[in-house]
Design a protein around this motif. Structure first.
Motif, mmCIF file in Angstrom:
data_model
loop_
_atom_site.group_PDB
_atom_site.id
_atom_site.type_symbol
_atom_site.label_atom_id
_atom_site.label_comp_id
_atom_site.label_asym_id
_atom_site.label_seq_id
_atom_site.Cartn_x
_atom_site.Cartn_y
_atom_site.Cartn_z
ATOM 1 N N VAL A 155 75.246 -50.072 19.315
ATOM 2 C CA VAL A 155 73.986 -49.924 18.574
ATOM 3 C C VAL A 155 74.139 -48.907 17.443
ATOM 4 N N GLY A 156 75.371 -48.620 17.071
ATOM 5 C CA GLY A 156 75.617 -47.727 15.947
ATOM 6 C C GLY A 156 75.816 -46.279 16.306
ATOM 7 N N GLY A 157 75.888 -45.962 17.604
ATOM 8 C CA GLY A 157 76.080 -44.583 18.022
ATOM 9 C C GLY A 157 77.536 -44.164 17.997
ATOM 10 N N ILE A 158 77.778 -42.878 18.218
ATOM 11 C CA ILE A 158 79.153 -42.378 18.259
ATOM 12 C C ILE A 158 79.528 -41.898 19.660
ATOM 13 N N GLN A 159 78.635 -42.111 20.637
ATOM 14 C CA GLN A 159 78.915 -41.802 22.042
ATOM 15 C C GLN A 159 79.321 -40.337 22.237
ATOM 16 N N LEU A 160 78.539 -39.461 21.634
ATOM 17 C CA LEU A 160 78.749 -38.025 21.805
ATOM 18 C C LEU A 160 78.267 -37.627 23.199
ATOM 19 N N PRO A 161 78.960 -36.728 23.891
ATOM 20 C CA PRO A 161 78.444 -36.267 25.184
ATOM 21 C C PRO A 161 77.057 -35.654 25.040
ATOM 22 N N GLN A 162 76.218 -35.846 26.047
ATOM 23 C CA GLN A 162 74.872 -35.274 26.033
ATOM 24 C C GLN A 162 74.928 -33.755 25.911
ATOM 25 N N THR A 163 75.925 -33.137 26.523
ATOM 26 C CA THR A 163 76.027 -31.675 26.489
ATOM 27 C C THR A 163 76.192 -31.183 25.069
ATOM 28 N N VAL A 164 77.054 -31.836 24.302
ATOM 29 C CA VAL A 164 77.276 -31.445 22.914
ATOM 30 C C VAL A 164 76.045 -31.767 22.074
ATOM 31 N N ALA A 165 75.446 -32.930 22.314
ATOM 32 C CA ALA A 165 74.266 -33.330 21.536
ATOM 33 C C ALA A 165 73.108 -32.367 21.748
ATOM 34 N N LYS A 166 72.900 -31.909 22.997
ATOM 35 C CA LYS A 166 71.815 -30.956 23.260
ATOM 36 C C LYS A 166 72.076 -29.633 22.550
ATOM 37 N N ALA A 167 73.345 -29.212 22.489
ATOM 38 C CA ALA A 167 73.674 -27.977 21.769
ATOM 39 C C ALA A 167 73.437 -28.151 20.274
ATOM 40 N N CYS A 168 73.792 -29.326 19.748
ATOM 41 C CA CYS A 168 73.529 -29.597 18.330
ATOM 42 C C CYS A 168 72.039 -29.538 18.027
ATOM 43 N N PHE A 169 71.246 -30.199 18.868
ATOM 44 C CA PHE A 169 69.815 -30.286 18.585
ATOM 45 C C PHE A 169 69.116 -28.944 18.750
ATOM 46 N N LEU A 212 79.876 -24.061 26.071
ATOM 47 C CA LEU A 212 80.437 -25.401 26.058
ATOM 48 C C LEU A 212 81.885 -25.443 26.541
ATOM 49 N N TYR A 213 82.685 -24.510 26.048
ATOM 50 C CA TYR A 213 84.127 -24.621 26.267
ATOM 51 C C TYR A 213 84.667 -23.700 27.361
ATOM 52 N N ASP A 214 84.231 -22.448 27.375
ATOM 53 C CA ASP A 214 84.771 -21.512 28.362
ATOM 54 C C ASP A 214 84.115 -21.687 29.731
ATOM 55 N N TRP A 215 82.869 -22.122 29.743
ATOM 56 C CA TRP A 215 82.157 -22.286 31.014
ATOM 57 C C TRP A 215 82.110 -23.748 31.459
ATOM 58 N N LEU A 216 81.525 -24.621 30.639
ATOM 59 C CA LEU A 216 81.297 -26.003 31.049
ATOM 60 C C LEU A 216 82.486 -26.924 30.792
ATOM 61 N N LYS A 217 83.497 -26.427 30.072
ATOM 62 C CA LYS A 217 84.730 -27.196 29.843
ATOM 63 C C LYS A 217 84.428 -28.586 29.282
ATOM 64 N N VAL A 218 83.568 -28.639 28.289
ATOM 65 C CA VAL A 218 83.134 -29.913 27.742
ATOM 66 C C VAL A 218 84.282 -30.690 27.110
ATOM 67 N N ASP A 219 85.282 -30.001 26.581
ATOM 68 C CA ASP A 219 86.392 -30.705 25.951
ATOM 69 C C ASP A 219 87.153 -31.567 26.953
ATOM 70 N N GLU A 220 87.045 -31.251 28.248
ATOM 71 C CA GLU A 220 87.708 -32.065 29.266
ATOM 72 C C GLU A 220 87.090 -33.459 29.372
ATOM 73 N N LEU A 221 85.865 -33.626 28.874
ATOM 74 C CA LEU A 221 85.232 -34.940 28.904
ATOM 75 C C LEU A 221 85.982 -35.949 28.033
#
Length: 618
Positions: free
Chosen positions: A112-126, A28-37
């Motif tokens: 609609v009650g969501g928290i607008q989490l990035p799909q990348t993070v959500a897929k890792a969670c699931f 997530l962080y070292d490769w895909l740099k998700v925090d930059e989102l």
């Protein structure tokens, strides 16, 4: 030993580790740099701390509420007494807690009650839930995809009455495509929809039978929202005559309360090799067991435009296909970690060349053949997880990139990669399950260890949401030639961009050269097989083409991971994890990428072995 009545014993080892948090952080962080989102408007309320908090909560819930009953639900299949389906109570408890912390709507809009989490993070969670208990995790996976489709194509009334209760966890959802005599050939669907003049705009009465419907009936939720593919009366045959209908188990009143029972009847449960905690059903629509409003047929409402049912359904199917790939990764990853722990603990034999039986036995992880299987498995599951998260990152780009051109490019690349995201993990992460059983030897073939169940669970993934053969035809027959080959062009450009980056390093020259040759083969072989324009000849070896392109894509992503690991080493120093990541990247280039050469050769030869085969010879 495992207590087959309670699921205790060996099952407890699952809670030690079903996935690698360290690997997820790296990806997530070292490769895909998700925090930059977080610099983008949609994710501006988030930070890495928020992402880490949701990831940690998912890991904890998966281990504490999903993993402990995985074996129990396998040994105590759903039962049907003719009236209701019974499941072990732990399933509902786990799902209630999943919904309770907001994971069903985590990526949805705040409106609609969501928290607008990035799909990348959500897929890792699931992935934590899929690794811990794929059967229980299937209920929210289907429900989230169902709700997403309704949010995209549904009317405001459909969203309010059905999608929002799904996001609250009160209703669950399904997708109803296949029929007893219609599997993947959806153009032959016979379920029909008759306009209901008394039911208001878009109302129909549905008649037909649907087969292999996961989550099709249960008592886990107040209601079940079926999305049913059917042919409206008078519409043309084939896939272009199909429409999509929302058909609930219970009708919903205008005030949101449950109304009459709809004419959707469970005919029976299918008994499966794995995923036994997920009900799989034969459903009858409109057989007359229940007649809401006194008319014949199950009440349903058109979703989207008439005749566009398959296009609408692909919104859910494509999400499900990425989910299937993620599930295959998670099950393979879990098995790999089980095998690794066992190999480090189990002592047997002595080093090659050791003389005398008086020397101490060594852990079996010291034997070359065991290391071979473990390293292969590591390359499959870590590579597969990277593939799934890369696909999710493309989805984030397609929705939030700065320019429309960037969004379109990401969407096109994801479209090309989706057959690979679904299929490659279903083949190669299943191989990791196979290796895990082999590492444990005879013990792996017993119920004393989790690996036999993990294999059975993963064996479904090559089948559902489009078999390997269907995905292969989709890739070679449609994705790489659509829009004049624009999708393939984007993929090749992305790969060559990585190669240009690797050319500036000294560590990856050999790997970059090997990948460059494979990338060139994708381009030349695709052009060669389509040069005569005969689809029957082209698609004869589509499966081999998918294997070759899939392995090349994984090599590309492993090169990216390897370079990212080297960068972390330069910044923070060596660790066993980073050394392992780099070694695995090099393994993939040494042992796996060379397989693509003969595969490409076979595709390019336009071999007609199978079309020339007389059926009587089989």
């Amino acid at each position: 030993m495992t207590d087959e009545n309670t699921g205790n014993g060996a099952q407890q080892t699952i809670t030690e580790s079903v996935l690698s948090a360290k690997d997820i952080d790296f990806l997530l962080y070292d490769w895909l740099k998700v925090d930059e989102l977080c610099s983008r408007q949609r994710f501006s309320d988030h930070s890495r701390d928020v992402f880490d908090s949701v990831l940690s909560a998912s890991e904890e819930l998966a281990k504490e509420q999903f993993a402990p009953h995985a074996r129990k639900s396998d040994l105590n299949e759903p039962t049907f007494d003719g009236t209701a389906v019974s499941l072990i109570p732990e399933i509902k408890s786990a799902l209630d807690q999943f919904a309770g912390i907001g994971l069903l709507s985590s990526t949805m809009d705040e409106s609609v009650g969501g928290i607008q989490l990035p799909q990348t993070v959500a897929k890792a969670c699931f992935a934590w839930f899929q690794a811990a208990n794929i059967a229980t995790a299937s209920y929210p996976m289907l429900t989230m995809a169902n709700a997403n489709l309704l949010l995209e194509y549904g009317t405001e009334d459909q969203i309010q009455k059905y999608a929002l209760p799904e996001l609250d966890g009160r209703f669950f959802g399904t997708m109803c495509l296949s029929e007893p005599d219609v599997g993947s050939s959806l153009g032959d669907v016979t379920t029909k929809a008759v306009p209901d003049p008394d039911g208001g705009d878009g109302a129909y009465r549905i008649h037909g039978t649907k087969m292999w419907i996961s989550g099709g009936d249960h008592e886990l939720s107040e209601n079940i929202v079926h999305l049913v593919l059917a042919r409206a009366e008078g519409d043309r045959p084939g896939t272009k005559g199909l429409s999509l209908f929302l058909v609930p188990k219970h009708l919903v009143n205008d005030d949101g309360s449950l109304g009459e029972r709809n004419d959707v009847v469970l005919s029976g449960l299918n008994h499966k090799m794995g995923w036994r905690g997920t009900t799989n059903t034969l459903l009858n629509f409109g057989e007359g067991a229940h007649t809401p409003a006194g008319a014949a047929g199950a009440v349903g409402w058109l979703v989207g435009e008439r005749g566009q049912g398959l296009a609408c359904m692909f919104h859910m199917m494509n999400e499900a296909r990425i989910g299937v790939g993620a599930g295959a990764v998670a099950l393979g990853y879990h098995a790999y970690l089980d095998a690794l722990r066992y190999a480090r603990d189990r002592r047997q034999g002595r080093p090659d060349g050791a003389k005398g039986s008086d020397s101490p036995q060594i852990p079996i992880s010291g034997h070359a053949d065991i290391r071979r299987m473990l390293m292969a498995s590591k390359s499959y599951v870590e590579g597969g997880l990277g593939l799934v998260l890369y696909a999710a990152r493309l989805l984030d780009e397609s929705e939030t990139a700065e320019t429309q051109a960037e969004r379109d490019r990401a969407a096109l690349l994801l479209d090309v990669l989706t057959p690979i995201v679904k299929t490659w993990p279903s083949v190669w992460c299943l191989k990791a399950n196979d290796h895990a059983i082999q590492v444990l030897g005879g013990a792996g073939y017993t119920r004393d260890h989790d690996v036999e169940q993990l294999y059975r669970d993963n064996r479904l993934n090559p089948i559902h949401e489009g078999t390997h053969g269907i995905q292969a035809k989709d890739l070679l027959g449609r994705k790489v030639v659509m829009s004049g080959g624009e999708g393939l062009k984007v993929l090749l450009e992305q790969m060559r961009s990585t190669l240009a980056e690797a050319a500036g390093t000294s560590e990856w020259n050999d790997e970059a050269a090997a990948l460059s040759a494979a990338v060139d083969r994708i381009e030349s072989v695709t052009a060669a097989v389509w040069s005569r324009g005969d689809p029957e000849v082209v698609l004869e070896n589509a499966w081999t083409y998918l294997e070759a392109v899939g392995h090349t894509v994984l090599a590309w992503l492993w090169l990216q991971q390897g370079m990212a690991a080297e960068e972390v080493v330069r910044d923070r120093g060596h660790s066993s994890f980073l050394r392992g990541k780099i070694a695995t990247a090099r393994y993939f280039f040494t042992h796996e990428l060379p397989l693509t050469g003969p595969w490409f050769d076979l595709v390019e030869s336009r071999s007609t072995t199978f079309s020339d085969l007389d059926e009587s010879w089989l």
